[in-house]
Design a protein around this motif. Structure first.
Motif, PDB file in Angstrom:
ATOM      1  N   THR A  64      -0.360   3.921  10.165  1.00 35.22           N
ATOM      2  CA  THR A  64       1.030   4.550  10.066  1.00 35.22           C
ATOM      3  C   THR A  64       1.088   5.389   8.691  1.00 35.22           C
ATOM      4  OG1 THR A  64       1.273   2.666   8.305  1.00 35.22           O
ATOM      5  CG2 THR A  64       1.829   2.119  10.662  1.00 35.22           C
ATOM      6  N   GLY A  65       2.112   5.708   8.558  1.00 38.18           N
ATOM      7  CA  GLY A  65       2.051   6.888   7.499  1.00 38.18           C
ATOM      8  C   GLY A  65       2.065   6.361   5.913  1.00 38.18           C
ATOM      9  N   VAL A 121      -0.469 -12.238  -4.622  1.00 42.01           N
ATOM     10  CA  VAL A 121      -1.445 -11.272  -3.962  1.00 42.01           C
ATOM     11  C   VAL A 121      -2.175 -11.888  -2.794  1.00 42.01           C
ATOM     12  CG1 VAL A 121      -3.379  -9.850  -4.377  1.00 42.01           C
ATOM     13  CG2 VAL A 121      -1.483 -10.095  -6.131  1.00 42.01           C
ATOM     14  N   ASP A 122      -2.502 -13.163  -2.861  1.00 38.49           N
ATOM     15  CA  ASP A 122      -3.247 -13.736  -1.765  1.00 38.49           C
ATOM     16  C   ASP A 122      -2.209 -13.673  -0.305  1.00 38.49           C
ATOM     17  OD1 ASP A 122      -5.551 -14.284  -2.907  1.00 38.49           O
ATOM     18  OD2 ASP A 122      -4.954 -16.387  -3.521  1.00 38.49           O
ATOM     19  N   SER A 123      -0.988 -14.095  -0.672  1.00 32.91           N
ATOM     20  CA  SER A 123       0.249 -14.108   0.474  1.00 32.91           C
ATOM     21  C   SER A 123       0.220 -12.830   0.866  1.00 32.91           C
ATOM     22  CB  SER A 123       1.519 -14.513   0.064  1.00 32.91           C
ATOM     23  OG  SER A 123       1.186 -15.941  -0.654  1.00 32.91           O
ATOM     24  N   TYR A 124       0.170 -11.614   0.032  1.00 31.87           N
ATOM     25  CA  TYR A 124       0.512 -10.450   0.705  1.00 31.87           C
ATOM     26  C   TYR A 124      -0.700  -9.681   1.541  1.00 31.87           C
ATOM     27  CZ  TYR A 124       4.456  -8.478  -1.650  1.00 31.87           C
ATOM     28  OH  TYR A 124       5.885  -8.124  -1.990  1.00 31.87           O
ATOM     29  N   TRP A 132      -2.231  -8.087   6.613  1.00 27.52           N
ATOM     30  CA  TRP A 132      -3.438  -7.470   6.979  1.00 27.52           C
ATOM     31  C   TRP A 132      -3.496  -6.469   8.118  1.00 27.52           C
ATOM     32  CZ3 TRP A 132      -4.605  -8.339  12.152  1.00 27.52           C
ATOM     33  CH2 TRP A 132      -3.931  -9.420  12.483  1.00 27.52           C
ATOM     34  N   GLY A 133      -2.447  -6.388   8.922  1.00 26.29           N
ATOM     35  CA  GLY A 133      -2.434  -5.534  10.085  1.00 26.29           C
ATOM     36  C   GLY A 133      -2.909  -3.972   9.681  1.00 26.29           C
ATOM     37  N   ASP A 144       0.487  -9.020  16.672  1.00 29.12           N
ATOM     38  CA  ASP A 144       0.145  -9.455  15.388  1.00 29.12           C
ATOM     39  C   ASP A 144      -0.129  -8.283  14.389  1.00 29.12           C
ATOM     40  OD1 ASP A 144       0.742 -11.961  15.435  1.00 29.12           O
ATOM     41  OD2 ASP A 144      -1.030 -12.738  15.961  1.00 29.12           O
ATOM     42  N   ILE A 145      -0.947  -7.351  14.920  1.00 29.15           N
ATOM     43  CA  ILE A 145      -1.591  -6.408  14.244  1.00 29.15           C
ATOM     44  C   ILE A 145      -0.633  -5.464  13.714  1.00 29.15           C
ATOM     45  CG2 ILE A 145      -2.835  -4.126  14.101  1.00 29.15           C
ATOM     46  CD1 ILE A 145      -5.109  -5.598  16.026  1.00 29.15           C
ATOM     47  N   TYR A 146       0.434  -5.385  14.508  1.00 31.90           N
ATOM     48  CA  TYR A 146       1.587  -4.525  14.125  1.00 31.90           C
ATOM     49  C   TYR A 146       2.521  -5.062  13.356  1.00 31.90           C
ATOM     50  CZ  TYR A 146      -0.098  -0.530  16.857  1.00 31.90           C
ATOM     51  OH  TYR A 146      -0.657   0.570  17.513  1.00 31.90           O
ATOM     52  N   ALA A 147       2.972  -6.370  13.561  1.00 31.85           N
ATOM     53  CA  ALA A 147       3.774  -7.137  12.727  1.00 31.85           C
ATOM     54  C   ALA A 147       3.134  -7.431  11.273  1.00 31.85           C
ATOM     55  CB  ALA A 147       3.800  -8.604  13.390  1.00 31.85           C
ATOM     56  N   LYS A 148       1.907  -7.593  11.074  1.00 32.41           N
ATOM     57  CA  LYS A 148       1.645  -7.719   9.728  1.00 32.41           C
ATOM     58  C   LYS A 148       1.482  -6.414   9.293  1.00 32.41           C
ATOM     59  CE  LYS A 148       1.163 -12.117  10.234  1.00 32.41           C
ATOM     60  NZ  LYS A 148       2.100 -12.993   9.637  1.00 32.41           N
TER      61      LYS A 148
END
Ligand SMILES: Nc1nc2c(ncn2[C@@H]2O[C@H](COP(=O)(O)OP(=O)(O)OP(=O)(O)O)[C@@H](O)[C@H]2O)c(=O)[nH]1
Ligand SMILES: [Zn+2]
Length: 209
Positions: free
Chosen positions: A6-7, A50-53, A58-59, A125-129
């Motif tokens: 993405t950008g 930060v773990d949650s982020y 991860w996407g 999932d990849i785009y959602a994350k």
């Protein structure tokens, strides 16, 4: 780390902050709330955040085209709609960084090649994350499948709740946002779009199994 598709960081600053810098940023936000950073309950919060982020985002390290690279052709000439309905996802809105919770319905009509159905859910999932708008995510999923598989058409619908509209701001609890993107025969032929909509709205016989 793979450079995001993405950008992200288009401004030229390509250095990803360190974990320590990210935790320091969380401490700043915590202090900004007015709470006491030294109390026990908050001591590990920067690390947890930060773990949650890392889970939420991860996407940026995923490659959706790669997920669709393994295809199968021995399907006895199957050439009709393949649809995954109610793919649940959790994303984050790019304006407020709060959750977008919803489902995606993803369909394509193969042109000889089919793909493992789990891979379509992986693409979602990849785009959602990533940080998203629902419109961008809808278009990205459809475009990626169209470009990678070159099927006769792709149809994507997303139905989602934006917490930036429910827990803050305009406070519209229960309002969902629906977005669609059609390519190929789905964009050219209303009958195909209607068939997609019928499948989306059809009875969910297996939903609770
Ligand atoms: N089109 C679109 N808008 C979104 C999405 N997620 C959040 N938004 C909207 O983004 C807009 C940002 O508007 P701003 O006026 O810059 O921000 P704001 O002052 O926080 O806006 P309010 O949410 O109305 O309080 C809001 O209208 C949100 O509802 C999305 O996926 N797509
Ligand atoms: Zn928002």
């Amino acid at each position: 780390m793979r450079e995001p598709q993405t950008g992200l960081r288009a401004s030229g600053d390509t250095r990803r902050p360190s974990r320590e810098e990210a935790e320091a940023a969380v401490r700043t936000l915590l202090a900004w709330t007015g709470d006491d950073l030294t109390r026990e309950g908050l001591l590990d919060t920067p690390k947890r955040v930060v773990d949650s982020y890392a889970e939420y985002f991860w996407g940026y390290d995923g490659d959706p085209v790669d997920e669709l690279s393994r295809t199968f052709e021995d399907v006895q000439g199957y050439d009709d709609i393949v649809m995954l309905r109610d793919i649940d996802f959790a994303s984050h809105c790019e304006h407020h960084m709060v959750p977008i919770i919803g489902v995606a319905h993803v369909a394509y009509i193969p042109d000889r090649r089919i793909v493992g159905i789990s891979k379509l859910a992986r693409v979602v999932d990849i785009y959602a994350k990533r940080l998203q708008t629902q419109e961008t995510m809808t278009a990205q999923i459809a475009n990626c499948i169209q470009e990678a598989l070159k099927p006769k058409g792709v149809a994507v619908m997303i139905d989602a709740l934006h917490q930036c509209m429910t827990m803050r701001g305009v406070h519209k609890k229960g309002t969902t946002t629906i977005t669609t993107r059609f390519t190929g025969v789905f964009s050219e032929d209303k009958a195909e779009r209607d068939r997609f909509m019928q499948l989306v709205n059809g009875t969910r016989v297996l939903a609770s199994r």
